[in-house]
Design a protein around this motif. Structure first.
Motif, PDB file in Angstrom:
ATOM      1  N   GLY A 144       1.424  -1.277  -0.187  1.00  0.00           N
ATOM      2  CA  GLY A 144      -0.307  -0.067  -0.105  1.00  0.00           C
ATOM      3  C   GLY A 144       0.716   1.027  -0.103  1.00  0.00           C
ATOM      4  O   GLY A 144       0.513   2.393   0.068  1.00  0.00           O
ATOM      5  N   ASN A 145       2.073   1.283   0.070  1.00  0.00           N
ATOM      6  CA  ASN A 145       2.994   2.916  -0.068  1.00  0.00           C
ATOM      7  C   ASN A 145       2.980   3.121  -1.240  1.00  0.00           C
ATOM      8  O   ASN A 145       3.218   1.876  -2.323  1.00  0.00           O
ATOM      9  CB  ASN A 145       4.137   1.681   0.265  1.00  0.00           C
ATOM     10  N   VAL A 146       3.259   4.305  -1.321  1.00  0.00           N
ATOM     11  CA  VAL A 146       3.300   4.831  -2.739  1.00  0.00           C
ATOM     12  C   VAL A 146       4.492   4.934  -2.820  1.00  0.00           C
ATOM     13  O   VAL A 146       5.326   6.281  -2.337  1.00  0.00           O
ATOM     14  CB  VAL A 146       1.779   6.007  -2.419  1.00  0.00           C
ATOM     15  N   TYR A 147       4.893   5.442  -3.938  1.00  0.00           N
ATOM     16  CA  TYR A 147       6.216   5.157  -4.488  1.00  0.00           C
ATOM     17  C   TYR A 147       6.123   7.049  -5.602  1.00  0.00           C
ATOM     18  O   TYR A 147       5.452   6.694  -6.564  1.00  0.00           O
ATOM     19  CB  TYR A 147       6.822   4.327  -5.549  1.00  0.00           C
ATOM     20  N   VAL A 148       6.930   8.048  -5.763  1.00  0.00           N
ATOM     21  CA  VAL A 148       6.500   9.233  -6.211  1.00  0.00           C
ATOM     22  C   VAL A 148       8.270   9.305  -7.093  1.00  0.00           C
ATOM     23  O   VAL A 148       9.051   9.554  -5.998  1.00  0.00           O
ATOM     24  CB  VAL A 148       5.667   9.892  -6.128  1.00  0.00           C
ATOM     25  N   GLY A 149       8.022   9.560  -8.229  1.00  0.00           N
ATOM     26  CA  GLY A 149       9.138   9.802  -8.951  1.00  0.00           C
ATOM     27  C   GLY A 149       8.720  11.576  -8.900  1.00  0.00           C
ATOM     28  O   GLY A 149       8.531  12.398  -9.808  1.00  0.00           O
ATOM     29  N   ASP A 150      10.054  11.937  -7.951  1.00  0.00           N
ATOM     30  CA  ASP A 150       9.761  12.942  -8.404  1.00  0.00           C
ATOM     31  C   ASP A 150      10.912  14.292  -9.515  1.00  0.00           C
ATOM     32  O   ASP A 150      12.550  14.809  -8.750  1.00  0.00           O
ATOM     33  CB  ASP A 150      10.454  14.032  -6.655  1.00  0.00           C
ATOM     34  N   TRP A 151      10.430  14.620 -10.271  1.00  0.00           N
ATOM     35  CA  TRP A 151      11.074  14.835 -11.717  1.00  0.00           C
ATOM     36  C   TRP A 151      12.292  15.566 -11.520  1.00  0.00           C
ATOM     37  O   TRP A 151      13.578  15.376 -11.415  1.00  0.00           O
ATOM     38  CB  TRP A 151      10.629  15.203 -12.278  1.00  0.00           C
ATOM     39  N   GLY A 152      11.820  17.556 -10.812  1.00  0.00           N
ATOM     40  CA  GLY A 152      12.917  18.395 -10.713  1.00  0.00           C
ATOM     41  C   GLY A 152      13.455  18.215  -9.984  1.00  0.00           C
ATOM     42  O   GLY A 152      14.727  18.505  -9.637  1.00  0.00           O
ATOM     43  N   ASN A 153      13.504  17.457  -8.802  1.00  0.00           N
ATOM     44  CA  ASN A 153      14.587  17.252  -7.005  1.00  0.00           C
ATOM     45  C   ASN A 153      15.265  16.029  -7.634  1.00  0.00           C
ATOM     46  O   ASN A 153      15.794  15.703  -6.533  1.00  0.00           O
ATOM     47  CB  ASN A 153      13.638  17.069  -6.531  1.00  0.00           C
ATOM     48  N   ASP A 154      15.550  14.937  -8.584  1.00  0.00           N
ATOM     49  CA  ASP A 154      16.145  13.761  -9.404  1.00  0.00           C
ATOM     50  C   ASP A 154      15.196  13.406  -7.875  1.00  0.00           C
ATOM     51  O   ASP A 154      16.801  13.148  -7.520  1.00  0.00           O
ATOM     52  CB  ASP A 154      17.244  14.790  -9.144  1.00  0.00           C
ATOM     53  N   ARG A 155      14.686  12.409  -7.006  1.00  0.00           N
ATOM     54  CA  ARG A 155      14.683  11.028  -6.577  1.00  0.00           C
ATOM     55  C   ARG A 155      13.266  10.689  -6.754  1.00  0.00           C
ATOM     56  O   ARG A 155      12.251  11.149  -6.923  1.00  0.00           O
ATOM     57  CB  ARG A 155      14.573  12.251  -4.920  1.00  0.00           C
ATOM     58  N   VAL A 156      12.816  10.033  -5.945  1.00  0.00           N
ATOM     59  CA  VAL A 156      12.103   9.153  -5.985  1.00  0.00           C
ATOM     60  C   VAL A 156      11.931   9.139  -3.982  1.00  0.00           C
ATOM     61  O   VAL A 156      12.720   9.182  -3.019  1.00  0.00           O
ATOM     62  CB  VAL A 156      12.145   7.607  -5.956  1.00  0.00           C
ATOM     63  N   GLN A 157      10.517   9.444  -3.547  1.00  0.00           N
ATOM     64  CA  GLN A 157       9.493   9.767  -2.641  1.00  0.00           C
ATOM     65  C   GLN A 157       9.186   8.491  -2.154  1.00  0.00           C
ATOM     66  O   GLN A 157       8.758   8.113  -3.344  1.00  0.00           O
ATOM     67  CB  GLN A 157       9.716  10.796  -2.368  1.00  0.00           C
ATOM     68  N   TYR A 158       8.628   7.753  -0.890  1.00  0.00           N
ATOM     69  CA  TYR A 158       7.988   6.730  -0.730  1.00  0.00           C
ATOM     70  C   TYR A 158       7.267   7.198   0.855  1.00  0.00           C
ATOM     71  O   TYR A 158       7.653   8.236   1.170  1.00  0.00           O
ATOM     72  CB  TYR A 158       7.805   5.470  -1.135  1.00  0.00           C
TER      73      TYR A 158
END
Length: 227
Positions: A144-158
């Motif tokens: 159920g965890n959500v992963y996001v490609g944070d395009w402009g910050n060059d990272r993945v957050q979850y």
């Protein structure tokens, strides 16, 4: 020469028979603003029941269809209010049917029921934990965890299913684990692998979840600290 060609064709047929092949089945959609039409469809995901969810970027909305492409009831309009969008990019569907949408230019993630009822949101513009600079890809793991490609910050957050920040990885660069615009994220069925398209490094990177282990001897020390 002919014998070699025949042998090659036979091997190709055998491989197709063993592993299956993909052939055209159907399609739907055309340019426009009507039901079932699109203006730059971006993200797509499939619910466990087979319904297909598509982000209609240029129309600032989500549309969903059954597995055969029949239109079922869309949601979203241009704006920054609850349930409104300014550039819909990635979409991820959880096992419980909830739908998570990257609202790119509003720098947030919004989530909804399977039929589009607004449930909540998180995020704002910035580079801090839980903030975004053009969020694009969204994937939901089996937990159920959500992963996001944070395009402009060059990272993945979850995050948790309701948006509580859990962690992040990545920084700008071309080294292992670095990104130059991480775009989309996919999570393996087991939930232990994350695949990220690293747009301007022209590659896909794979990451493995490592669960921290606490040895019995160190566990006692941790308990002592919190007495």
């Amino acid at each position: 020469m002919k014998r070699g060609m025949i042998m090659g064709a036979a091997l190709a047929l055998a491989a197709a028979a063993a592993f299956g092949a993909w052939t055209y089945d159907s399609q739907w959609g055309s340019y426009g603003t009507g039901n079932g039409q699109f203006n730059s469809p971006y993200g797509i995901d499939i619910a466990s029941g087979g319904n297909v969810y598509v982000t209609d970027y240029g129309n600032d909305r989500i549309q969903y269809f059954n597995a055969a492409g029949s239109y079922l009831g869309r949601w979203g309009t241009y704006g920054s209010g609850n349930g409104q969008f300014y550039g819909t990019t990635g979409v991820g569907v959880a096992t419980n049917g909830n739908v998570y949408v990257a609202d790119e230019d509003n720098s947030r993630i919004q989530y909804f029921t399977a039929t589009g009822s607004y449930l909540g949101q998180w995020g704002s513009e910035g580079s801090g934990a839980g903030q975004f600079d053009l969020p694009d890809g969204v994937a939901v793991g089996s937990s159920g965890n959500v992963y996001v490609g944070d395009w402009g910050n060059d990272r993945v957050q979850y995050f948790t299913a309701t948006g509580s920040y859990l962690g992040q990885w990545g920084s700008y660069g071309s080294g292992n684990g670095q990104f130059d615009y991480p775009y989309y994220v996919a999570i393996s069925p087991s939930g232990s692998l994350a695949y990220v398209t690293d747009q301007d490094n022209y590659r896909v990177q794979c990451f493995r979840q490592v669960n921290p282990s606490i040895l019995p001897t160190s566990l006692g020390k941790v308990k002592a600290v919190f007495r």
